[in-house]
Design a protein around this motif. Structure first.
Motif, PDB file in Angstrom:
ATOM      1  N   LEU A  34       0.832  -1.202   0.000  1.00 44.81           N
ATOM      2  CA  LEU A  34       0.000   0.000   0.000  1.00 44.81           C
ATOM      3  C   LEU A  34       0.867   1.253   0.000  1.00 44.81           C
ATOM      4  O   LEU A  34       0.583   2.231  -0.725  1.00 44.81           O
ATOM      5  N   LEU A  35       1.938   1.218   0.768  1.00 44.19           N
ATOM      6  CA  LEU A  35       2.833   2.378   0.847  1.00 44.19           C
ATOM      7  C   LEU A  35       3.505   2.656  -0.486  1.00 44.19           C
ATOM      8  O   LEU A  35       3.658   3.822  -0.892  1.00 44.19           O
ATOM      9  N   LEU A  36       3.892   1.580  -1.162  1.00 41.91           N
ATOM     10  CA  LEU A  36       4.541   1.778  -2.464  1.00 41.91           C
ATOM     11  C   LEU A  36       3.606   2.466  -3.453  1.00 41.91           C
ATOM     12  O   LEU A  36       4.049   3.271  -4.297  1.00 41.91           O
ATOM     13  N   ASP A  37       2.320   2.179  -3.371  1.00 40.30           N
ATOM     14  CA  ASP A  37       1.365   2.819  -4.280  1.00 40.30           C
ATOM     15  C   ASP A  37       0.994   4.228  -3.825  1.00 40.30           C
ATOM     16  O   ASP A  37       0.578   5.063  -4.649  1.00 40.30           O
ATOM     17  N   LEU A  38       1.123   4.507  -2.513  1.00 40.74           N
ATOM     18  CA  LEU A  38       0.784   5.841  -2.010  1.00 40.74           C
ATOM     19  C   LEU A  38       1.951   6.824  -2.093  1.00 40.74           C
ATOM     20  O   LEU A  38       1.732   8.044  -2.148  1.00 40.74           O
ATOM     21  N   GLN A  39       3.158   6.318  -2.081  1.00 41.60           N
ATOM     22  CA  GLN A  39       4.319   7.207  -2.023  1.00 41.60           C
ATOM     23  C   GLN A  39       4.383   8.209  -3.176  1.00 41.60           C
ATOM     24  O   GLN A  39       4.693   9.393  -2.957  1.00 41.60           O
ATOM     25  N   PRO A  40       4.119   7.802  -4.428  1.00 43.09           N
ATOM     26  CA  PRO A  40       4.153   8.811  -5.518  1.00 43.09           C
ATOM     27  C   PRO A  40       3.180   9.956  -5.269  1.00 43.09           C
ATOM     28  O   PRO A  40       3.464  11.105  -5.629  1.00 43.09           O
ATOM     29  N   LEU A  41       2.065   9.684  -4.649  1.00 47.39           N
ATOM     30  CA  LEU A  41       1.088  10.729  -4.353  1.00 47.39           C
ATOM     31  C   LEU A  41       1.530  11.560  -3.155  1.00 47.39           C
ATOM     32  O   LEU A  41       1.358  12.793  -3.138  1.00 47.39           O
ATOM     33  N   CYS A  42       2.106  10.886  -2.165  1.00 47.61           N
ATOM     34  CA  CYS A  42       2.548  11.616  -0.971  1.00 47.61           C
ATOM     35  C   CYS A  42       3.711  12.558  -1.287  1.00 47.61           C
ATOM     36  O   CYS A  42       3.909  13.563  -0.585  1.00 47.61           O
ATOM     37  N   LEU A  43       4.482  12.235  -2.340  1.00 46.30           N
ATOM     38  CA  LEU A  43       5.605  13.106  -2.695  1.00 46.30           C
ATOM     39  C   LEU A  43       5.129  14.473  -3.185  1.00 46.30           C
ATOM     40  O   LEU A  43       5.906  15.433  -3.217  1.00 46.30           O
ATOM     41  N   GLN A  44       3.859  14.549  -3.601  1.00 40.09           N
ATOM     42  CA  GLN A  44       3.306  15.819  -4.091  1.00 40.09           C
ATOM     43  C   GLN A  44       2.762  16.676  -2.941  1.00 40.09           C
ATOM     44  O   GLN A  44       2.195  17.749  -3.191  1.00 40.09           O
ATOM     45  N   LEU A  45       2.920  16.203  -1.712  1.00 33.48           N
ATOM     46  CA  LEU A  45       2.469  16.943  -0.526  1.00 33.48           C
ATOM     47  C   LEU A  45       3.680  17.482   0.231  1.00 33.48           C
ATOM     48  O   LEU A  45       4.681  16.755   0.376  1.00 33.48           O
ATOM     49  N   PRO A  46       3.582  18.718   0.738  1.00 37.99           N
ATOM     50  CA  PRO A  46       2.637  19.780   0.305  1.00 37.99           C
ATOM     51  C   PRO A  46       3.223  20.513  -0.903  1.00 37.99           C
ATOM     52  O   PRO A  46       4.423  20.475  -1.131  1.00 37.99           O
ATOM     53  N   SER A  47       2.364  21.147  -1.634  1.00 35.98           N
ATOM     54  CA  SER A  47       2.807  21.921  -2.810  1.00 35.98           C
ATOM     55  C   SER A  47       1.784  23.024  -3.084  1.00 35.98           C
ATOM     56  O   SER A  47       0.656  22.985  -2.570  1.00 35.98           O
ATOM     57  N   ARG A  48       2.196  23.963  -3.867  1.00 39.15           N
ATOM     58  CA  ARG A  48       1.279  25.054  -4.208  1.00 39.15           C
ATOM     59  C   ARG A  48       0.100  24.532  -5.016  1.00 39.15           C
ATOM     60  O   ARG A  48      -1.033  24.995  -4.852  1.00 39.15           O
ATOM     61  N   LYS A  49       0.393  23.555  -5.876  1.00 42.56           N
ATOM     62  CA  LYS A  49      -0.684  22.965  -6.676  1.00 42.56           C
ATOM     63  C   LYS A  49      -1.698  22.275  -5.772  1.00 42.56           C
ATOM     64  O   LYS A  49      -2.904  22.408  -5.945  1.00 42.56           O
ATOM     65  N   TRP A  50      -1.163  21.544  -4.818  1.00 43.81           N
ATOM     66  CA  TRP A  50      -2.053  20.853  -3.846  1.00 43.81           C
ATOM     67  C   TRP A  50      -2.838  21.871  -3.029  1.00 43.81           C
ATOM     68  O   TRP A  50      -4.022  21.682  -2.763  1.00 43.81           O
ATOM     69  N   LEU A  51      -2.174  22.965  -2.664  1.00 42.85           N
ATOM     70  CA  LEU A  51      -2.822  23.975  -1.838  1.00 42.85           C
ATOM     71  C   LEU A  51      -3.967  24.656  -2.576  1.00 42.85           C
ATOM     72  O   LEU A  51      -5.016  24.946  -2.002  1.00 42.85           O
ATOM     73  N   SER A  52      -3.764  24.869  -3.867  1.00 40.71           N
ATOM     74  CA  SER A  52      -4.790  25.564  -4.659  1.00 40.71           C
ATOM     75  C   SER A  52      -5.935  24.633  -5.051  1.00 40.71           C
ATOM     76  O   SER A  52      -6.963  25.086  -5.554  1.00 40.71           O
ATOM     77  N   GLY A  53      -5.746  23.319  -4.816  1.00 45.74           N
ATOM     78  CA  GLY A  53      -6.817  22.372  -5.125  1.00 45.74           C
ATOM     79  C   GLY A  53      -6.422  21.421  -6.237  1.00 45.74           C
ATOM     80  O   GLY A  53      -6.001  21.862  -7.305  1.00 45.74           O
ATOM     81  N   SER A  54      -6.524  20.128  -5.983  1.00 45.52           N
ATOM     82  CA  SER A  54      -6.194  19.112  -6.992  1.00 45.52           C
ATOM     83  C   SER A  54      -6.907  17.817  -6.627  1.00 45.52           C
ATOM     84  O   SER A  54      -7.543  17.708  -5.576  1.00 45.52           O
ATOM     85  N   GLN A  55      -6.739  16.848  -7.488  1.00 45.43           N
ATOM     86  CA  GLN A  55      -7.352  15.534  -7.267  1.00 45.43           C
ATOM     87  C   GLN A  55      -6.407  14.579  -6.535  1.00 45.43           C
ATOM     88  O   GLN A  55      -6.585  13.361  -6.587  1.00 45.43           O
ATOM     89  N   LEU A  56      -5.418  15.121  -5.826  1.00 50.68           N
ATOM     90  CA  LEU A  56      -4.400  14.282  -5.180  1.00 50.68           C
ATOM     91  C   LEU A  56      -5.022  13.363  -4.124  1.00 50.68           C
ATOM     92  O   LEU A  56      -4.788  12.148  -4.119  1.00 50.68           O
ATOM     93  N   ILE A  57      -5.837  13.933  -3.237  1.00 55.92           N
ATOM     94  CA  ILE A  57      -6.465  13.114  -2.191  1.00 55.92           C
ATOM     95  C   ILE A  57      -7.459  12.137  -2.795  1.00 55.92           C
ATOM     96  O   ILE A  57      -7.625  11.005  -2.325  1.00 55.92           O
ATOM     97  N   GLY A  58      -8.127  12.562  -3.880  1.00 60.80           N
ATOM     98  CA  GLY A  58      -9.040  11.637  -4.552  1.00 60.80           C
ATOM     99  C   GLY A  58      -8.300  10.427  -5.090  1.00 60.80           C
ATOM    100  O   GLY A  58      -8.794   9.290  -5.010  1.00 60.80           O
ATOM    101  N   SER A  59      -7.120  10.675  -5.646  1.00 61.23           N
ATOM    102  CA  SER A  59      -6.314   9.549  -6.141  1.00 61.23           C
ATOM    103  C   SER A  59      -5.893   8.643  -4.984  1.00 61.23           C
ATOM    104  O   SER A  59      -5.889   7.401  -5.111  1.00 61.23           O
ATOM    105  N   MET A  60      -5.535   9.264  -3.842  1.00 59.79           N
ATOM    106  CA  MET A  60      -5.172   8.451  -2.681  1.00 59.79           C
ATOM    107  C   MET A  60      -6.358   7.612  -2.210  1.00 59.79           C
ATOM    108  O   MET A  60      -6.208   6.433  -1.854  1.00 59.79           O
TER     109      MET A  60
END
Length: 753
Positions: free
Chosen positions: A552-578
């Motif tokens: 599970l961690l191996l599949d979540l890590q690519p998404l977690c690497l995008q946290l935090p970021s300006r893109k994430w802060l302004s709104g994205s589908q990152l949590i939806g993908s998680m």
């Protein structure tokens, strides 16, 4: 009136000669005086004095007359006795004269007595010669009798042969006894040489007797007369032995024969000879089973013959049934010890224990209805001592242990190969992944425990203890195999193809084993699983869970690497993908049973919360303004709410979730007045006691508006309120390492920026 001097002188010699008379006279005078004073103590009584005087005079006269008659009779008897003494003295004198005359007559005839002595010796010799003349015909016919006895023995006319043999022996023994009494030891050798044929005849008769006794079990069924004849001859000889031993004057050669004792010995040798000293048998189970079955059949059959037939052919004091029973028992005891010296397999050891402890006393053998109640082995020692039983049980346990290890190792090898097959593991009727491993292992262990219960409770307990030890060791090897599979999967995530499915099957198998272990215990009232085995089961579950969470961690890590970021802060589908990844794994987790499924959900939620907080704290983003801080708080609220609702929808209660830490952290960031941070942080560290100074310092950095004074107050407050982890607390922050702050570069002898 007083006595004169002459009277006193005259009385003195008499008094000295008869003191008793003087004493009696004084007593009489005293008694008379006492009587008179009692009668005449008043004057009027003196009128009867004449009467009393006459009465006493008459009484004295009567006493004197009786005394005179008594003395006269005594004197007449003394006179007669003196006359008899004079007559006896005359007769004694006459006898002395006659004895003197006889003495002189004997002295005169002494020479004639010498001639009579010689005649007495001649008479004794004549008597001896007459006795010898009487037995000469018997002595001369001895060798003829020997031939006749030999013919009778060849014709098996044993009773007739023994009668003649006893007669010859009696003749020889009488002659030897006479020689012994007269001290003619030198002549005994001649007699023994003349009767030397007796020894051979005795040996020939004894050989036939022991052959008959050796075939007694067959003869009592076919020809009991021959066996009875042998017993009668043995009893005759035993009586002769007893008679000679009681007399104890002269013991002929070859006595005592002790044939009854020899009878027992031959009978015992016959019982133990053939079947109990057989050549080395097959140490494997089938060969030993056939041998024990043959022993059982033969012993029961032969004891029946002894009980029903042989007992009737021997005297009661032989106790023949008891002797045979004890002989079989002792022979079996030694025989089983000999068998145990062989390297028996587990089947052979089991057969031996079962036969000795169960079959031997059962109605199929010594408890057979045809043998009871006369055959009783209970007073005898056990067929196998308690020490030997314990030693044999331990040998059996070691053999079973080796077999169980081999079977478990094969099962493990098959299971390991199943993990790499190009198909999913099998499922049960509810759709849960599983394999045949728990059923195979538990069936193997349970069968061995149940088989051991057929012998003794102690053996069952030993097998049970061994089963738990082997199961614990097997779980350790299974865990090592799982680790090896995980390593191969790390190198190539496509191998095994159904890696997650097989991990879920392992968890289900582990749960099945955990639920089944208690059923192995022999005592249904005691279902407690040993602590060491439970620890092994827990380690197995923990390892499989860990490997799943790593996936599970191996599949979540690519998404977690995008946290935090300006893109994430302004709104994205990152949590939806998680959420999609988590939901996908949750569907896989649903293929395990509920206790483990709940555990996987809780561990997955903790992993997600930990990774989210780790990304936020390790790759910290400093808010530059209040608006940006508000935007961050909004994003944290949305993410935490979305993740919380996801796990609630999957069945994980909010009280079990660690995402509450994200909400609490958000409150620290959203606090408008920094001066209140110390109070807010105190509540935070109270709720999450594994938070460190570095974690709080990083959170203060993320706010971007905390002064040095406020930071110092907050950290000082934390130092004054050290926290202790409560029992059962699930750590969240202790596994998150935050980067050390970079120290500002300082010029020498200058002030730091």
């Amino acid at each position: 009136m007083g006595m004169s001097a002459e009277d006193e002188r005259a009385a003195s010699p008499r008094d000295e000669e008869w003191p008793e008379a003087e004493k009696a006279e004084k007593l009489a005078r005293g008694a008379a005086l006492k009587w008179a004073s009692g009668v005449f103590y008043r004057p009027e009584k003196l009128e009867g004095l004449g009467h009393y005087r006459r009465r006493e005079t008459q009484r004295n006269s009567s006493i004197q007359s009786r005394l005179k008659s008594t003395v006269q009779a005594y004197l007449e008897g003394v006179s007669a006795g003196l006359e008899q003494l004079r007559s006896a003295a005359q007769e004694v004198q006459s006898v002395c004269q006659d004895l003197g005359a006889a003495r002189w007559a004997l002295l005169d005839s002494a020479d004639h007595f010498q001639g009579l002595q010689q005649m007495r010796k001649l008479m004794e010799e004549h008597v001896q010669l007459a006795s010898v003349v009487q037995v000469l015909p018997q002595i001369f016919s001895v060798h003829e009798v020997f031939s006749n006895i030999l013919q009778l023995l060849h014709g098996q006319h044993l009773l007739e042969a023994h009668v003649e043999l006893m007669m010859v022996e009696q003749l020889r023994d009488d002659i030897l006894s006479q020689l012994h009494l007269r001290g003619l030891s030198s002549a005994q050798a001649t007699v023994l040489s003349y009767f030397s044929g007796l020894q051979e005849l005795n040996e020939s008769l004894a050989k036939q007797l022991w052959d008959i006794v050796g075939s007694s079990l067959r003869l009592v069924r076919e020809d009991p007369i021959l066996f009875v004849t042998a017993v009668r001859i043995i009893e005759r000889e035993e009586k002769i032995d007893d008679t000679l031993l009681l007399e104890a004057t002269f013991l002929p050669p070859g006595r005592p024969k002790g044939w009854r004792q020899k009878f027992y010995q031959v009978l015992q040798d016959t019982i133990t000879g053939g079947r109990f000293h057989a050549p080395r048998m097959d140490a494997e189970g089938p060969g030993l089973a056939r041998h024990l079955a043959a022993l059982q059949k033969d012993i029961v059959s032969e004891l029946r013959v002894v009980k029903d037939l042989m007992v009737q052919c021997v005297p009661a004091h032989y106790n023949i049934l008891g002797v045979c029973t004890a002989t079989y028992h002792q022979a079996l005891t030694s025989h089983l010890q000999e068998i145990l010296r062989e390297d028996l397999d587990k089947q052979g050891l089991f057969l031996l224990l079962e036969w000795a402890l169960r079959v031997y006393h059962s109605p199929e053998m010594m408890g057979h209805p045809d043998l009871l109640p006369e055959v009783d082995v209970s007073p005898l020692d056990p067929l196998m001592s308690s020490e030997l039983v314990d030693q044999t049980e331990r040998r059996y346990v070691m053999k079973v242990k080796a077999s169980v290890f081999e079977w478990m190792q094969r099962t493990l090898e098959v299971e390991f190969k199943e993990w790499f097959r190009e198909e999913e593991p099998e499922t049960d009727h509810q759709g849960f992944f599983q394999s045949a491993l728990p059923a195979i292992v538990m069936q193997m262990l349970n069968e061995n425990i149940q088989v051991a219960s057929l012998i003794t409770d102690s053996l069952q307990q030993k097998i049970y203890n061994m089963a738990l030890e082997e199961l614990e060791a097997f779980l350790g090897r299974l865990r090592e195999a799982l680790v090896q599979c995980g390593k191969e999967h790390q190198q190539d995530r496509a191998v095994p193809k159904y890696y997650i499915s097989h991990l879920l099957a392992v968890l289900n198998n582990n749960l099945a084993l955990s639920n089944s272990v208690s059923s192995l215990h022999p005592d249904t009232a005691c279902r407690e699983v040993p602590a060491s085995l439970q620890a092994a089961l827990d380690r197995m579950q923990k390892k499989a869970t860990q490997l799943l969470l790593e996936e599970l961690l191996l599949d979540l890590q690519p998404l977690c690497l995008q946290l935090p970021s300006r893109k994430w802060l302004s709104g994205s589908q990152l949590i939806g993908s998680m959420c999609d990844v988590i939901d996908k794994y949750a569907k896989d987790f649903s293929r395990v049973r509920k206790p483990v499924f709940t555990l996987l959900l809780a561990e997955s939620e903790l992993l997600v919360a930990n990774q989210y907080l780790r990304a936020l704290l390790q790759r910290k983003m400093v808010c530059k303004s209040r608006e940006e801080r508000g935007q961050l708080c909004h994003r944290l609220l949305q993410d935490a709410t979305q993740l919380r609702e996801l796990f609630c929808g999957l069945g994980l209660d909010r009280s079990q979730q660690s995402l509450e830490a994200v909400f609490a952290l958000r409150e620290l960031i959203c606090l408008k007045d920094p001066a209140l941070l110390s109070l807010e942080v105190l509540g935070f560290i109270t709720k999450y006691p594994d938070v460190s100074d570095e974690h709080i310092s990083t959170l203060l950095d993320i706010r971007g508006d905390v002064s040095k004074e406020v930071r110092h107050v907050v950290l000082e407050m934390m130092a004054q309120h050290p926290q202790v982890l409560p029992e059962g607390y699930r750590p969240i922050f202790s596994t998150i390492l935050v980067p050390m702050p970079e120290l500002p570069f300082c010029l020498r002898k200058g002030k730091c920026a």
